[in-house]
Design a protein around this motif. Structure first.
Motif, PDB file in Angstrom:
ATOM      1  N   SER A 113       0.845  -1.195   0.000  1.00  0.00           N
ATOM      2  CA  SER A 113       0.000   0.000   0.000  1.00  0.00           C
ATOM      3  C   SER A 113       0.876   1.238   0.000  1.00  0.00           C
ATOM      4  O   SER A 113       1.747   1.396   0.847  1.00  0.00           O
ATOM      5  N   LYS A 114       0.628   2.101  -0.950  1.00  0.00           N
ATOM      6  CA  LYS A 114       1.375   3.347  -1.060  1.00  0.00           C
ATOM      7  C   LYS A 114       0.622   4.463  -0.346  1.00  0.00           C
ATOM      8  O   LYS A 114      -0.595   4.575  -0.475  1.00  0.00           O
ATOM      9  N   ILE A 115       1.352   5.303   0.353  1.00  0.00           N
ATOM     10  CA  ILE A 115       0.761   6.473   0.990  1.00  0.00           C
ATOM     11  C   ILE A 115       0.899   7.634   0.019  1.00  0.00           C
ATOM     12  O   ILE A 115       1.972   7.888  -0.516  1.00  0.00           O
ATOM     13  N   LYS A 116      -0.215   8.327  -0.200  1.00  0.00           N
ATOM     14  CA  LYS A 116      -0.188   9.500  -1.076  1.00  0.00           C
ATOM     15  C   LYS A 116       0.298  10.708  -0.286  1.00  0.00           C
ATOM     16  O   LYS A 116       0.098  10.794   0.925  1.00  0.00           O
ATOM     17  N   VAL A 117       0.903  11.649  -0.981  1.00  0.00           N
ATOM     18  CA  VAL A 117       1.373  12.877  -0.346  1.00  0.00           C
ATOM     19  C   VAL A 117       0.216  13.578   0.359  1.00  0.00           C
ATOM     20  O   VAL A 117       0.355  14.071   1.479  1.00  0.00           O
ATOM     21  N   SER A 118      -0.936  13.609  -0.273  1.00  0.00           N
ATOM     22  CA  SER A 118      -2.094  14.285   0.327  1.00  0.00           C
ATOM     23  C   SER A 118      -2.471  13.680   1.675  1.00  0.00           C
ATOM     24  O   SER A 118      -2.967  14.388   2.558  1.00  0.00           O
ATOM     25  N   ASP A 119      -2.216  12.379   1.864  1.00  0.00           N
ATOM     26  CA  ASP A 119      -2.540  11.735   3.130  1.00  0.00           C
ATOM     27  C   ASP A 119      -1.792  12.368   4.304  1.00  0.00           C
ATOM     28  O   ASP A 119      -2.310  12.438   5.411  1.00  0.00           O
ATOM     29  N   PHE A 120      -0.564  12.811   4.071  1.00  0.00           N
ATOM     30  CA  PHE A 120       0.206  13.450   5.142  1.00  0.00           C
ATOM     31  C   PHE A 120      -0.446  14.750   5.586  1.00  0.00           C
ATOM     32  O   PHE A 120      -0.556  15.030   6.772  1.00  0.00           O
TER      33      PHE A 120
END
Length: 158
Positions: free
Chosen positions: A2-9
């Motif tokens: 699972s990749k974390i998107k920049v927007s998630d931060f």
């Protein structure tokens, strides 16, 4: 994997702040450019519209920070719809910097965002000098002709 998107931060930071204050947000809509939540607080219910910028703009002085947020036609229609439907709308602008822990959240109330929409702005440029107690959003004519947004509004609301 699972990749974390920049927007998630950025969105996650605001969600963490809300949860730390006992607010339980309900996600309504989400994409890379914005997220929308319904919130119930001690001050009543509201709809939270969030946008983020990853980094501030280059400025001539070190003690001055500025971010530009694009308002798409879709954003403006959505925001206008929420206002017309009578929602207590709050817009959170997550102002990112390279050191994520130094990022800030500027919170606009319904009247402020409605004024910006009525000016038919396609972007919001928000700035703040170091140690200044308010952000400024230019409404034409530079920093002298600007809408003031208290820097501690997040704490006041939540």
């Amino acid at each position: 994997m699972s990749k974390i998107k920049v927007s998630d931060f950025y969105y996650g930071a605001v969600l963490s702040m809300l949860l730390s204050n006992g607010v339980k947000p309900v996600l309504l809509e989400s994409d890379e450019n914005r997220q929308v939540y319904d919130l119930a607080t001690d001050n009543g219910e509201c709809r939270l519209f969030m946008k983020y910028r990853r980094d501030k703009q280059d400025t001539k002085t070190q003690d001055y920070s500025s971010w530009t947020f694009v308002l798409t036609d879709s954003d403006k229609e959505e925001i206008t719809g929420y206002i017309q439907e009578g929602f207590n709308l709050i817009v959170a602008l997550v102002c990112g910097v390279a050191d994520l822990a130094e990022s800030e959240v500027a919170v606009l109330d319904r009247d402020q965002i409605q004024e910006l929409i009525m000016l038919d702005k396609n972007s919001i440029t928000i700035s703040r000098k170091k140690n200044e107690r308010a952000y400024r959003i230019s409404i034409g004519g530079g920093r002298e002709n600007a809408m003031l947004v208290r820097a501690n509004r997040f704490e006041e609301l939540f």
